[in-house]
Each structure stands twice: as C-alpha cells, then as structure tokens.
Design a protein around this motif. Sequence first.
Motif, mmCIF file in Angstrom:
data_model
loop_
_atom_site.group_PDB
_atom_site.id
_atom_site.type_symbol
_atom_site.label_atom_id
_atom_site.label_comp_id
_atom_site.label_asym_id
_atom_site.label_seq_id
_atom_site.Cartn_x
_atom_site.Cartn_y
_atom_site.Cartn_z
ATOM 1 N N CYS A 1 31.815 88.345 -22.028
ATOM 2 C CA CYS A 1 33.044 87.551 -21.899
ATOM 3 C C CYS A 1 34.135 88.379 -21.229
ATOM 4 C CB CYS A 1 33.526 87.075 -23.266
ATOM 5 S SG CYS A 1 32.489 85.815 -24.050
ATOM 6 N N GLN A 2 34.296 89.627 -21.693
ATOM 7 C CA GLN A 2 35.305 90.494 -21.093
ATOM 8 C C GLN A 2 35.067 90.685 -19.596
ATOM 9 O OE1 GLN A 2 34.922 94.085 -23.487
ATOM 10 N NE2 GLN A 2 36.756 93.558 -24.674
ATOM 11 N N LEU B 1 35.612 87.174 -17.499
ATOM 12 C CA LEU B 1 36.920 86.520 -17.573
ATOM 13 C C LEU B 1 37.842 86.843 -16.398
ATOM 14 C CD1 LEU B 1 37.702 86.458 -21.387
ATOM 15 C CD2 LEU B 1 37.704 84.497 -19.821
ATOM 16 N N ARG C 1 39.502 83.814 -14.445
ATOM 17 C CA ARG C 1 40.965 83.707 -14.361
ATOM 18 C C ARG C 1 41.415 83.598 -12.911
ATOM 19 N NH1 ARG C 1 43.575 87.701 -15.197
ATOM 20 N NH2 ARG C 1 42.139 89.357 -15.869
ATOM 21 N N LEU D 1 38.932 82.920 -28.949
ATOM 22 C CA LEU D 1 38.903 83.020 -27.495
ATOM 23 C C LEU D 1 39.237 81.686 -26.839
ATOM 24 C CD1 LEU D 1 38.293 84.784 -25.012
ATOM 25 C CD2 LEU D 1 35.891 84.088 -25.220
ATOM 26 N N GLU E 1 42.816 81.172 -26.622
ATOM 27 C CA GLU E 1 43.392 82.277 -25.855
ATOM 28 C C GLU E 1 43.306 82.036 -24.357
ATOM 29 O OE1 GLU E 1 42.505 86.116 -27.715
ATOM 30 O OE2 GLU E 1 41.679 86.722 -25.775
ATOM 31 N N VAL E 2 42.181 81.455 -23.906
ATOM 32 C CA VAL E 2 41.958 81.334 -22.461
ATOM 33 C C VAL E 2 42.082 79.910 -21.939
ATOM 34 C CG1 VAL E 2 40.499 83.386 -22.424
ATOM 35 C CG2 VAL E 2 39.438 81.147 -22.759
ATOM 36 N N LYS E 3 42.246 78.934 -22.822
ATOM 37 C CA LYS E 3 42.392 77.559 -22.371
ATOM 38 C C LYS E 3 43.548 77.395 -21.377
ATOM 39 C CE LYS E 3 41.571 73.136 -22.275
ATOM 40 N NZ LYS E 3 40.367 72.632 -21.557
ATOM 41 N N LEU F 1 44.427 79.273 -19.187
ATOM 42 C CA LEU F 1 44.039 79.891 -17.920
ATOM 43 C C LEU F 1 42.984 79.080 -17.186
ATOM 44 C CD1 LEU F 1 43.758 83.538 -19.300
ATOM 45 C CD2 LEU F 1 45.737 82.473 -18.199
ATOM 46 N N VAL G 1 39.988 78.169 -18.580
ATOM 47 C CA VAL G 1 38.648 78.533 -19.032
ATOM 48 C C VAL G 1 38.342 77.827 -20.348
ATOM 49 C CG1 VAL G 1 37.109 80.424 -19.699
ATOM 50 C CG2 VAL G 1 38.842 80.783 -17.916
#
Length: 293
Positions: A112-113, A116, A120, A159, A162-164, A166, A168
């Motif tokens: 994931c790291q 991403l 992004r 997560l 956190e990333v929605k 952006l 994702v």
Amino acid sequence: MSKVAIVTGASAGIGAATARRLHELGFTVYAVARRLDRMAPLAELGIRTASVDVTDDAALTALVERVAAESGRIDVLVNNAGYGSFGALEDVPLDEARRQFEVNVFGAARLCQLVLPHMRAQGAGRIINVSSVGARLYEPLGSWYHATKYALEGLSDCLRVEVKPLGVDVVLIQPGGIETEFPQVAGERLLAVSGAGAYGEYARQYAAALTGEADHISPPSVVAAVIARAATVRRPRIRYATGRGAKAAVFARWLLPDRVFDRVVVALFAALARVAARRARPLEQAVRAEPGT
C-alpha cells in the motif's frame, strides 16, 4: 490505455483466479507469488508474472518500480497473499506468529505504501485487501491467524478514510469457505504444533473439522468475480462477504451475543469433526482389506 493491476498470492486459488479474471476484462495484470513456476499457466495467457516474497522489502520496491516503468500507472492493487498458521496460543512459537503478521499484514501494508504515491499522482486508484470472514468471527486454535485478519481490517478501515479524499478507494473482501490449499496447510500446521501434548485431542478433532468443511466451500472463481466487480464498479462497497456461508456467518456474529456464539462455534466444529471421522472410516476399512496390508 488498459488499466494496470497487481495481484499477490497469484500462484493458486483466489489469486490465480483473480489474475485471470482481470486479464479477461482487459487489465494489464502483474501476477505475484514466491514460486514463479506455478504461475506458468498465467504467463501463457499473457499475464506478466514476478517471483516476489511479500516479506522482502527490496523485492516489493523493485516490483512496483517495474510496474510503473513498464506500464506508466498502477490502478488496482489486490493484496491477496496470506496463509493460516493454526495451533494453541500456548504452543505457537512467537517467531511463527511474527511471520504470519509479516505475510498477512505488513506485506500488504508495505505494498500500500509503495503504490499510493502513484495512485495519488493519478488522482485515482483502488486497493483491494483480501481479508476473511475470520476477521468477523473466531475459532479455537486459530488465534494468530484471526489476529492478522482483524488487524488487516482495522488497517484497511483507517486507510480508507485517509486516502478517500485523494481519489483512492480501499475495499475489503471477506471470503468464507473457498476451495484452496488453506484447509490442508492449516490442518498440517495445527497438527505439527499442537497435535501432541495438552491440546492434542482438540487439535486432532479440529484438523479433521477443517477437512470436514469440504461440503461448505465455493470455487476461487466466486471470489475472483467479486474482486473484479470491486475493481471495476464506479462506487465499490466497503466490504464484500462472499463464498458459501460467508454472509450467514457474518450475520450470525452480528446477531448473537458472544457467549451464545462461543457455543455455536464449538458445536459447529465438533459436528464437522464427526463428519470427517465418518468419511475416514470406510477408507481405513478399505485399506485394511487390501491384500498384503
């Protein structure tokens, strides 16, 4: 330009079926597993394969760099690699417990790291983590396996929010009983760890129960179809429970108080062990009846 997907644990079972399904849908698929030879049928279809151990950080980094260099984008990550190591908590060495977390949780988190930044930059992407109904349920002698699935779901929930913003999406897949190597591998590990000693009888019964689940499983293609849907629909659901018995099990866990569910779990696996024992008797009798045995 076709979308690009990475699928881990792709040498067999859910991972292999998912790689095939996404390939059929027009994705450029990178199928990943430790054993490259077992992915030869996928390579023959035109799927790109790579030998990668998800606990090897350098190998994961090289994989993502390769995908980005060759394809220019990463649209979908399917974190499917994982295994079940069963045994009484008292018996399982902590090194084995740590390895299970390395494979089932930290390997997924590291990927994931790594993907991403690409997602992004695109302003879009989808991370699909293959969990289990075991993240909502529990069973005897499975503490470390279930702990990894509970952890993966907690990580995924955090997560997701956190990333929605952006662009994702993070999706969880919760398979029930699926026709894979899991029951055999888990049963063998269980007997090796706890088959003798204080938990021996219980371990032997539960190992038989894993075999007794054969009538309650679905083919990997069922899960692959759900993963493909999660990868392609405009607005995926947060969780997909799939496979025979998955939705009923999740509903029962939601409905029943803890102590009642405890009794249900014990009764269920006792029943499965009895079924497995009945099936084994005719085979044992046939072997004893053979000439020279």
